[in-house]
Design an enzyme around this catalytic site. Structure first.
Site, PDB file in Angstrom:
ATOM      1  N   ASP A 123       0.835  -1.191   0.000  1.00 42.79           N
ATOM      2  CA  ASP A 123       0.000   0.000   0.000  1.00 42.79           C
ATOM      3  C   ASP A 123       0.879   1.254   0.000  1.00 42.79           C
ATOM      4  O   ASP A 123       1.873   1.332   0.737  1.00 42.79           O
ATOM      5  CB  ASP A 123      -0.894  -0.026   1.246  1.00 42.79           C
ATOM      6  CG  ASP A 123      -1.796   1.172   1.349  1.00 42.79           C
ATOM      7  OD1 ASP A 123      -2.678   1.308   0.486  1.00 42.79           O
ATOM      8  OD2 ASP A 123      -1.626   1.969   2.292  1.00 42.79           O
ATOM      9  N   GLU A 126       1.647  -0.437  -4.998  1.00 43.63           N
ATOM     10  CA  GLU A 126       0.713   0.635  -5.313  1.00 43.63           C
ATOM     11  C   GLU A 126       1.594   1.865  -5.506  1.00 43.63           C
ATOM     12  O   GLU A 126       2.083   2.439  -4.521  1.00 43.63           O
ATOM     13  CB  GLU A 126      -0.291   0.856  -4.181  1.00 43.63           C
ATOM     14  CG  GLU A 126      -1.307   1.941  -4.525  1.00 43.63           C
ATOM     15  CD  GLU A 126      -2.238   2.276  -3.366  1.00 43.63           C
ATOM     16  OE1 GLU A 126      -3.405   2.603  -3.628  1.00 43.63           O
ATOM     17  OE2 GLU A 126      -1.790   2.240  -2.201  1.00 43.63           O
TER      18      GLU A 126
END
Length: 709
Positions: free
Chosen positions: A343, A379
């Site tokens: 993330d 990401e």
């Protein structure tokens, strides 16, 4: 209880079959108490007297699995200097393998007084916080064997443990919403029948359920609020939270592997749940604030934040890097997961201010013999300056391709001048990845994910509808590149509903025919809706859970998706490991003849054709006899050739199949304007009318198959 000196390594609580070694790093501490907690929250404090290189340690022969514990760290409390030691706070072990309980939002969790933030709060947090748990590390893996699939063989399914299973009628009620529920045959059968090869689990690291959300009757549903990087989240455990969650998670991994499915974890190493300078003191802040967190250079009382959550971990600290690498290695070796999605990975690349693709984190991952061998997905953005880094990560890494998402959405909502960009995206995004020596599989292609509209809502809403979140519809992305097909939300208009179904199939077919690695968001294969809410991070209820009570149209969509996934897995021409020849722009077209871009008339696209703002239709020829990759037996891969017709125009368009040089006969295998495609033979140059906003896939068997391996 006997207390032996113990060892400084490994960090955390390590049970060896007889007793437990405890080891905690803190360079800020002047003294450390190990606190043993019983079932009535009574506490026994043990002063750790052994210290090696800032690691405080002891061995307790009597400490067994299930023992709850925490730490109290004595040292300077000087927030202006970045020092926040506070022995009134019971602290979680950063290396805890299991965590019991949740925080309750009590004032004792905070090291300052609410009415006087400049004054220290010395209330004891013991009865209001979470506790670490000693676990039994032993588990019968039996004949477990990770699938170890190559990227090009993968179809990834992003899933939420609770959301996927909570309403499934085939899961026993007491197991719904848990690791055990996800391991049930009903869930695994759905995944295998769909053709899924990997599940990407939304955060399962122990996270904090924010008290301010609980006070509003909501909760932290997504879980991007980690506090324990080694501990499976206890809220997903069916059988207990005193270490049982570890055994249960391992059982889930074992069940997935037995079905040939890999397990990838969505991990949040960019920040922790302790938030900004006004957040609670739960673990890292009270242990060694300046070693774990990135502080503002000229204002050590505040945190440098590129995540939007209040803090960022200090990636230039060797102790932070060790924590992350130890965590990753633990999940691979002990929990046997098959990869990670990071993330806000751009934050991990920030050593000073800029995003640096040669940062220490990437260097040590590259060199690690364990972590470098599993799937690594970034990401590739954060909210800091220069944080959008799609295409900027180093070899070994794959990336969520946000440009793919945006382009496919724009094309199917009929934005002008998108053909050239679409060609680049569906052919593997060579313009983004080839210059760094990476291959098409560097692109994790997706149209929808947990964050944003579902695929059904993408074709049903122009605007977000997040009122249920209690933030006045101010949260969530406002620019969604969506189109409601003529009405906002549910409608009885049959024409609009038919168009929405076709658009849904268009998006799914485009995704699964593109070069790269496709990722499906859970429930998109059955038309899951969130009623237009594009930010269900706080909605742990029917709004976010997958509803398995399917309508006939949803059943048809599921059948269509299964057929498309099977087409992809059956045809290597859709799963190339190398880019097409020629320029990366417009997807390339080379002398190799591996791909051709054609007008609806059947003629080759010209440079001016790509730039026409009104052009929304084309054909793509994929040559199954020109795949420059050997098969496993040393021969040449030979596949059927495919002809993909895309009509993004609102009106029907006539397509003329190309000349005999591309094939002497074609067969339609998929058509998004029909539930069942025609199976008749089509001749070179024959014309077919393709309905507005639709796709079709034609197939031609190889002319020669004599040199197949």
């Amino acid at each position: 209880m006997q207390i032996w000196p113990g060892h400084p390594y490994p960090l955390g609580a390590t049970y060896d079959g007889s007793g437990t070694n405890f080891a905690l790093f803190s360079s800020a501490a002047e003294a450390v108490d190990l606190c043993l907690i019983d079932d009535e929250d009574n506490e026994e404090r043990i002063r750790l007297t052994e210290v090696d290189a800032h690691v405080w340690h002891a061995y307790l022969p009597g400490a067994q699995p299930g023992q709850r514990y925490g730490y109290r760290v004595h040292g300077p409390f000087d927030p202006a200097a970045g020092l926040r030691c506070d022995p009134s706070k019971l602290l979680l072990d950063p290396y805890a393998k299991a965590i019991d309980g949740q925080i309750d939002g009590h004032s004792s969790l905070f090291s300052y007084q609410f009415d006087h933030p400049d004054r220290q709060n010395t209330e004891d947090s013991l009865r209001h916080t979470m506790t670490s748990v000693v676990i039994n590390p032993f588990f019968d893996w039996g004949y477990d064997r990770p699938p170890k699939l190559e990227y090009h063989e993968s179809v990834i399914y992003e899933a939420h443990v609770r959301g996927l299973t909570k309403l499934h009628p085939g899961v026993p009620e007491e197991l719904r919403g848990t690791y055990a529920g996800m391991a049930e045959p009903a869930i695994i059968e759905h995944l295998t029948s769909l053709g899924i090869t990997a599940v990407e689990l939304m955060p399962v690291h122990q996270f904090v359920n924010d008290p301010h959300l609980v006070a509003k009757g909501l909760s932290n549903y997504w879980g991007y609020n980690s506090i324990g990087f080694f501990a499976p989240h206890n809220g997903y455990a069916a059988y207990g939270t005193r270490g049982e969650q570890v055994q249960e998670f391992k059982t889930l991994v074992k069940a997935m592997h037995a079905a040939g499915i890999e397990v990838i974890l969505d991990v949040v190493y960019n920040h922790t749940a302790e938030g900004n300078h006004l957040g609670p003191t739960l673990s890292f802040r009270g242990i060694d604030n300046a070693s774990y967190y990135r502080l503002v250079d000229d204002d050590q009382a505040h945190y440098f934040d590129t995540t939007g959550t209040g803090n960022s971990l200090l990636m230039r600290s060797p102790h932070t890097l060790q924590l992350i690498m130890d965590s990753l290695r633990y999940w691979v070796t002990d929990m046997r997961v098959d990869g990670f999605r990071f993330d806000l990975a751009s934050t991990l690349a920030r050593e000073l201010h800029a995003v640096d693709r040669l940062a220490a984190f990437f260097d040590i991952v590259q060199q690690d013999p364990v972590i470098s061998q599993v799937k690594l997905i970034a990401e590739p953005w954060d909210i800091g300056e220069g944080g959008y880094q799609v295409g900027g990560f180093p070899p070994l890494w794959t990336e969520w391709n946000g440009k793919y998402r945006d382009t496919v959405r724009d094309f199917w909502r009929a934005e002008p001048a998108k053909l050239g960009e679409l060609a680049s995206r569906i052919s593997g995004s060579a313009d983004l990845y080839e210059h760094t020596g990476r291959r098409p599989v560097a692109s994790i292609n997706f149209v929808t994910a947990h964050d944003g509209f579902t695929m059904r809502d993408l074709v049903s809403y122009n605007e977000k509808h997040n009122e249920a979140n209690g933030e006045g519809n101010a949260d969530g992305e406002s620019f969604n590149r969506s189109w409601n097909c003529g009405a906002e939300g549910p409608t009885a208009n049959r024409i609009i509903n038919k168009l929405r179904e076709r658009q849904h199939r268009n998006l799914m077919l485009t995704l699964l025919l593109s070069q790269g690695v496709p990722m499906i968001a859970h429930g998109d294969e059955i038309g899951r809706t969130q009623a237009g809410n594009n930010n269900v991070y706080c909605q742990d209820n029917e709004l976010s859970w997958v509803n398995w009570d399917l309508t006939p149209s949803q059943e048809r969509l599921l059948d269509f998706t299964r057929r498309v996934v099977k087409l992809r897995l059956d045809h290597p021409v859709l799963r190339r490991r190398r880019f097409f020849g020629g320029s990366p722009q417009h997807g390339g077209e080379s002398e190799l003849g591996d791909i051709a871009w054609l007008r609806p008339s059947g003629e080759h696209m010209t440079n001016s054709d790509w730039d026409e703002s009104f052009a929304r239709s084309l054909m793509v020829f994929l040559n199954g006899e020109a795949i420059p990759e050997p098969d496993t037996r040393g021969g040449r891969i030979v596949d059927d050739s495919l002809l993909i017709l895309l009509n993004g125009d609102p009106e029907p368009v006539e397509f003329c199949l190309p000349s005999e040089e591309f094939g002497t006969g074609w067969e339609v295998v998929l058509d998004t304007s029909r539930d069942k495609a025609h199976r008749k033979r089509w001749e070179p140059g024959e014309a077919t009318m393709l309905e507005g906003r639709s796709m079709a896939v034609f197939l031609r068997p190889p002319v020669e198959t004599s040199d197949v391996g």
